[in-house]
Design an enzyme around this catalytic site. Sequence first.
Site, PDB file in Angstrom:
ATOM      1  N   GLY A  47       0.788  -1.215   0.000  1.00  0.00           N
ATOM      2  CA  GLY A  47       0.000   0.000   0.000  1.00  0.00           C
ATOM      3  C   GLY A  47       0.823   1.269   0.000  1.00  0.00           C
ATOM      4  N   THR A  48       2.109   1.162  -0.344  1.00  0.00           N
ATOM      5  CA  THR A  48       3.018   2.311  -0.317  1.00  0.00           C
ATOM      6  C   THR A  48       2.526   3.445  -1.218  1.00  0.00           C
ATOM      7  OG1 THR A  48       4.749   0.609  -0.281  1.00  0.00           O
ATOM      8  CG2 THR A  48       5.454   2.912  -0.372  1.00  0.00           C
ATOM      9  N   THR A  49       2.208   3.117  -2.466  1.00  0.00           N
ATOM     10  CA  THR A  49       1.798   4.140  -3.422  1.00  0.00           C
ATOM     11  C   THR A  49       0.464   4.758  -3.018  1.00  0.00           C
ATOM     12  OG1 THR A  49       2.956   2.925  -5.169  1.00  0.00           O
ATOM     13  CG2 THR A  49       1.395   4.622  -5.868  1.00  0.00           C
ATOM     14  N   HIS A 105      11.505   1.338   2.389  1.00  0.00           N
ATOM     15  CA  HIS A 105      11.132  -0.039   2.732  1.00  0.00           C
ATOM     16  C   HIS A 105      12.074  -0.600   3.798  1.00  0.00           C
ATOM     17  CE1 HIS A 105       8.138  -0.164  -0.300  1.00  0.00           C
ATOM     18  NE2 HIS A 105       8.929  -0.344  -1.343  1.00  0.00           N
ATOM     19  N   TYR A 163      -3.694  -1.947   5.413  1.00  0.00           N
ATOM     20  CA  TYR A 163      -4.285  -1.906   4.074  1.00  0.00           C
ATOM     21  C   TYR A 163      -5.767  -2.290   4.127  1.00  0.00           C
ATOM     22  CZ  TYR A 163      -4.761  -2.812  -0.953  1.00  0.00           C
ATOM     23  OH  TYR A 163      -5.157  -2.782  -2.268  1.00  0.00           O
ATOM     24  N   MET A 202      -6.581   5.429  -9.510  1.00  0.00           N
ATOM     25  CA  MET A 202      -5.126   5.480  -9.451  1.00  0.00           C
ATOM     26  C   MET A 202      -4.494   4.610 -10.533  1.00  0.00           C
ATOM     27  SD  MET A 202      -4.208   5.470  -5.383  1.00  0.00           S
ATOM     28  CE  MET A 202      -2.461   5.366  -5.772  1.00  0.00           C
ATOM     29  N   ARG A 225      -1.741  -3.790  -9.112  1.00  0.00           N
ATOM     30  CA  ARG A 225      -2.358  -5.077  -9.450  1.00  0.00           C
ATOM     31  C   ARG A 225      -3.875  -5.000  -9.318  1.00  0.00           C
ATOM     32  NH1 ARG A 225       1.522  -8.595  -5.689  1.00  0.00           N
ATOM     33  NH2 ARG A 225       0.871  -6.949  -4.267  1.00  0.00           N
ATOM     34  N   LYS A 226      -4.480  -5.761  -8.401  1.00  0.00           N
ATOM     35  CA  LYS A 226      -5.940  -5.814  -8.298  1.00  0.00           C
ATOM     36  C   LYS A 226      -6.509  -4.935  -7.189  1.00  0.00           C
ATOM     37  CE  LYS A 226      -6.215 -10.575 -10.031  1.00  0.00           C
ATOM     38  NZ  LYS A 226      -6.675 -11.962  -9.726  1.00  0.00           N
TER      39      LYS A 226
END
Length: 263
Positions: A47-49, A105, A163, A202, A225-226
């Site tokens: 969930g960084t972005t 990270h 998240y 996004m 991704r999803k």
Amino acid sequence: MELPPRPKLFDFHGVSMTNYFTDNWDNVQNFQARPDDILIATYPKAGTTWVSYILDLLYFGQTTHEHQRPIFEKVPFLELLIPLYPPGVEVLDNLTTSPRLIKTHLPVQLLPKSFWEKNCRIDWNNYLQRFMDGKMVFGSWYDHVTGWWERKQTHSKILYLFYEDMVEDTGRELDRLCSFLGLSPSAEEKERVKGGVQFDNMKKNSMANYSTNPVMDFKISPFMRKGKVGDWKNHFTVAQSEQFDEDYKKKMENTQLRFRTTI
């Protein structure tokens, strides 16, 4: 353009790393944080972005010039040193925005000391076996998440975000984030941020989805991704799922930290 080869993992101060994150180590460790810096500290793909984009919209969403730059430029990656780009430390030293939004990270024990000294605010996802053994870049997921969780208990300026909670109720978690940062956006501003950071929005936004980063090969896989909670378990066999559940139970039994795989 030919992409750089995938680097090899090696042990670095007890953590699996690659040279992309260690070749500039002295400069990383000597990085001088500022009291108003905001550090987004996550395990990769956790969930960084998402958090980066939320913070960018909260602080700089109304700034037209800033809005036209991709998120990886606006939220520099502290320890990154790769071909084609200047070192993350250098980008941060030249960043003119305030507060500086910083991505890392690094596990808690490898974070530059200046972040603790300046009391900065910090926001805190064969492969299966390597994951359980911690043979991944940035080391063990278990050590990473529990390390930051334990530090949170004694450090008031760490906000730990999940998240799953963000997916379940983005507005509620946005309110928690604003409270932590001392921000008081209007109801209209909060709705604008909530709309902008919805996963589908996004994923289509070239300023957020890393599609403008030449290092990313979208022919192999998109960066985003999803965005579904627990979808990773759909790739497990029954035996693998049972193996992971047992591993998780064993390694997390001595901590109060708990994660959900469904909402």
